[in-house]
Structure formats: C-alpha cells, structure tokens
Scaffold this active site. Structure first.
Site, short mmCIF file in Angstrom:
data_model
loop_
_atom_site.label_atom_id
_atom_site.label_comp_id
_atom_site.label_asym_id
_atom_site.label_seq_id
_atom_site.Cartn_x
_atom_site.Cartn_y
_atom_site.Cartn_z
N ASP A 13 0.88 -1.15 0.00
CA ASP A 13 0.00 0.00 0.00
C ASP A 13 0.93 1.23 0.00
O ASP A 13 2.12 1.10 0.32
CB ASP A 13 -0.86 -0.04 1.27
CG ASP A 13 -1.72 1.20 1.42
OD1 ASP A 13 -2.31 1.64 0.42
OD2 ASP A 13 -1.76 1.76 2.54
N LEU A 14 0.45 2.36 -0.38
CA LEU A 14 1.31 3.55 -0.43
C LEU A 14 1.08 4.48 0.77
O LEU A 14 1.96 4.68 1.61
CB LEU A 14 1.07 4.33 -1.73
CG LEU A 14 1.86 5.63 -1.87
CD1 LEU A 14 3.35 5.36 -2.07
CD2 LEU A 14 1.33 6.46 -3.04
N ASP A 15 -0.15 5.04 0.82
CA ASP A 15 -0.46 6.06 1.84
C ASP A 15 -0.43 5.44 3.24
O ASP A 15 -1.19 4.53 3.53
CB ASP A 15 -1.85 6.64 1.58
CG ASP A 15 -1.94 7.31 0.22
OD1 ASP A 15 -1.17 8.24 -0.03
OD2 ASP A 15 -2.78 6.88 -0.60
N THR A 21 1.16 10.14 3.75
CA THR A 21 0.13 10.96 3.12
C THR A 21 -1.25 10.80 3.76
O THR A 21 -2.15 11.58 3.44
CB THR A 21 0.02 10.59 1.63
OG1 THR A 21 0.29 9.21 1.50
CG2 THR A 21 0.98 11.40 0.78
N LYS A 48 -9.02 5.57 5.39
CA LYS A 48 -7.78 4.90 5.00
C LYS A 48 -8.07 3.71 4.08
O LYS A 48 -8.85 2.83 4.44
CB LYS A 48 -7.01 4.40 6.24
CG LYS A 48 -6.22 5.48 6.93
CD LYS A 48 -5.40 4.91 8.08
CE LYS A 48 -4.76 6.05 8.85
NZ LYS A 48 -4.14 5.58 10.09
N SER A 119 -2.11 0.44 -4.38
CA SER A 119 -2.70 1.63 -3.75
C SER A 119 -3.97 2.01 -4.48
O SER A 119 -4.01 1.97 -5.72
CB SER A 119 -1.71 2.80 -3.84
OG SER A 119 -2.37 4.01 -3.49
N ALA A 120 -4.99 2.38 -3.72
CA ALA A 120 -6.25 2.83 -4.32
C ALA A 120 -6.13 4.24 -4.88
O ALA A 120 -7.04 4.74 -5.52
CB ALA A 120 -7.36 2.77 -3.28
N LYS A 150 -10.86 -1.79 -1.74
CA LYS A 150 -10.58 -2.48 -0.48
C LYS A 150 -11.82 -2.31 0.41
O LYS A 150 -12.42 -1.23 0.36
CB LYS A 150 -9.36 -1.86 0.21
CG LYS A 150 -8.07 -1.96 -0.63
CD LYS A 150 -6.94 -1.13 -0.04
CE LYS A 150 -5.75 -1.07 -0.98
NZ LYS A 150 -4.63 -0.25 -0.49
N GLU A 174 0.07 -3.02 4.85
CA GLU A 174 -1.07 -2.11 4.94
C GLU A 174 -1.14 -1.36 6.26
O GLU A 174 -0.75 -1.90 7.30
CB GLU A 174 -2.37 -2.91 4.82
CG GLU A 174 -2.98 -2.93 3.44
CD GLU A 174 -3.58 -1.59 3.02
OE1 GLU A 174 -3.69 -0.67 3.86
OE2 GLU A 174 -3.93 -1.46 1.84
N ASP A 175 -1.68 -0.14 6.23
CA ASP A 175 -1.94 0.59 7.47
C ASP A 175 -3.44 0.69 7.73
O ASP A 175 -3.86 1.28 8.73
CB ASP A 175 -1.36 2.01 7.40
CG ASP A 175 -2.10 2.86 6.39
OD1 ASP A 175 -2.41 2.35 5.28
OD2 ASP A 175 -2.37 4.04 6.69
C1 G6P Z 1 -5.61 5.56 -0.43
C2 G6P Z 1 -5.90 6.34 0.83
C3 G6P Z 1 -7.34 6.76 0.89
C4 G6P Z 1 -7.72 7.49 -0.39
C5 G6P Z 1 -7.50 6.57 -1.58
C6 G6P Z 1 -7.83 7.25 -2.92
O1 G6P Z 1 -6.16 4.30 -0.32
O2 G6P Z 1 -5.58 5.56 1.98
O3 G6P Z 1 -7.54 7.60 2.01
O4 G6P Z 1 -9.09 7.91 -0.35
O5 G6P Z 1 -6.13 6.20 -1.60
O6 G6P Z 1 -6.90 8.26 -3.16
P1 G6P Z 1 -7.00 9.33 -4.33
O7 G6P Z 1 -5.65 9.99 -4.30
O8 G6P Z 1 -7.25 8.57 -5.61
O9 G6P Z 1 -8.11 10.23 -4.00
MG MG Z 2 -2.88 3.18 3.41
#
Ligand code: G6P
Ligand code: MG
Length: 222
Positions: A13-15, A21, A48, A119-120, A150, A174-175
């Site tokens: 996962d990224l964020d 972020t 998240k 990452s989403a 997710k 993942e967080d």
């Molecule tokens: C990640 C974050 C979410 C965020 C999603 C979509 O999964 O943890 O908080 O809503 O990405 O991000 P975006 O940059 O496409 O709005």
């Molecule tokens: Mg995350």
C-alpha cells in the site's frame, strides 16, 4: 502460517505505509466535511484505503446527506477534495518517506524479491515521483481498472499477478483495516503497520514502519 522461505514478493500500500500521506487525505477530507457541515470523529482512520468516491459516500452518509447530491455534484465534491489534497502534497520530497521504508525497499530489491504497488490512490504515480521511489514500483495496479475497492481482495490479487506469483507467495503491507481484510481475503500474508488493535486481523503487526525489515518479518513468521 506460510513459511518465510515461500515468500517471493511484497505488495505495498502507499499512503501510510511508504509515505505519510494519510494525514493529508484526512486533512483534505476534513476540509470538505467541514464545508458540508458533517461532524465525523475518526474520519482520518475511516477513509484509509477507501477509494475517493467511496470515501465521499461515507462522509455524506455520516451527515445524512447521501440523497442530497446528484452524481455530477458528487463528482464535483470529490474533485474539490482532490484539489485540497494535491495542494497539500505539493512540496513532498524524499524526506516524506516513512522511517525505514527506503532501506526496506533497497533490501528487497537487493535480495531479488518482487515488489508491486496496490494503492487505491490515483495520485500514487505523482507521489512516488515526488519522493523519488518510482523506480521500485514499475509494477503497480492501476486503480482505474478495479471493479471493487478495499476490503475486496481484487487489488492484492492483481498485485500478485503483476509479479507472476501465487498469492500465498506474497506479503501485503497495509496501514488500513480495509487493506488488511483485502490481503487476507486474497490469501496473502498480511503485515499491519500501526495500531495493533485497529489492525487486529493482520498476520503480523508492527506499530510503525521503522520495525519493518526482512529479519523482523522472518522472526514473526517462525
Ligand atoms: C488511499 C488512501 C485513501 C484514499 C485513496 C484514494 O487508499 O488511503 O484515504 O481515499 O487512496 O486516493 P485518491 O488519491 O485517488 O483520492
Ligand atoms: Mg494506506
């Protein structure tokens, strides 16, 4: 549990895992929630791992506003949140990589493990560029291709496919509780980073990224 020696790939996962972020997502959604008059304690954790439109729906529902906006208006609200967010990530750089993650990625690459991104976030390529980690993530699931967000396992199954690996050969990091549920449902080993109570379904828990290393994962899998 799967044996450590069976593991050949890592799906990130990224964020909140590679870079911090999550607080910017929380802040940007908070700005929109304030504007809509929605009081949402715990908003930061709730969004998240949740896609942009699903997060908006959650906030609208919390305020009892789910039927107040047309699809076009919802798109505009989501775009407004994204503009808030893009503004907040403007000055990101390598200093925003979470502790230990640059070393962990280098260790994985050095030892020949597969690395992919699950990452989403549609902003992921931009963020990786800013923090200087794009070269590690040449294999990244495009969230625009996903049918489900997710906690559905789809993104993590695709993350393993990009590495030509079976899910059982992969570890997902993942967080978010929703992300851990997705990794587990994909049949992968889950590493939860953050509050172990929130991430109680993870196979392995670390309270922060500085603990993430191959040695510590191997130890936890014994
Ligand atoms: C990640 C974050 C979410 C965020 C999603 C979509 O999964 O943890 O908080 O809503 O990405 O991000 P975006 O940059 O496409 O709005
Ligand atoms: Mg995350």
């Amino acid at each position: 549990m799967v044996k450590f020696t069976d593991i050949k790939g890592f799906i990130f996962d990224l964020d909140g895992v590679v870079t911090d972020t999550s607080r910017y997502h929380a802040k940007a959604w908070g700005q929109l929630a304030d504007k809509l008059g929605v009081d949402y304690p715990g908003l930061g954790d709730a969004v998240k791992g949740i896609s942009r439109m699903d997060a908006l729906e959650m906030i609208l529902k919390k305020g009892g506003l789910e039927n107040n906006y047309s699809e076009a208006e919802k798109e505009a609200l989501a775009a407004e949140k994204n503009a808030n967010y893009v503004n907040l990530i403007q000055n990101m750089s390598a200093k925003d990589i979470l502790p230990g993650m640059a070393d962990f990625l280098a260790e994985l690459k050095d030892k020949g493990y597969g690395i992919s991104l699950a990452s989403a976030s549609k902003n992921a390529p931009k963020i990786l560029e800013k923090i200087g980690l794009s070269d590690y993530f040449t294999k990244a699931v495009d969230p625009a291709t996903l049918k489900y967000g997710k906690p559905d396992p789809e993104i993590f199954i695709k993350g393993a496919q990009l590495l030509d690996l079976m899910p059982a050969q992969c570890i997902g990091l993942e967080d978010a509780a929703a992300g851990i549920a997705g990794i587990n449902a994909a049949g992968e080993t889950s590493v939860g980073i953050g509050d172990p109570e929130l991430l109680h379904d993870a196979t392995i828990n670390f309270t922060d990224t500085s603990q993430v290393s191959l040695a510590n994962i191997e130890k936890a899998m014994q």
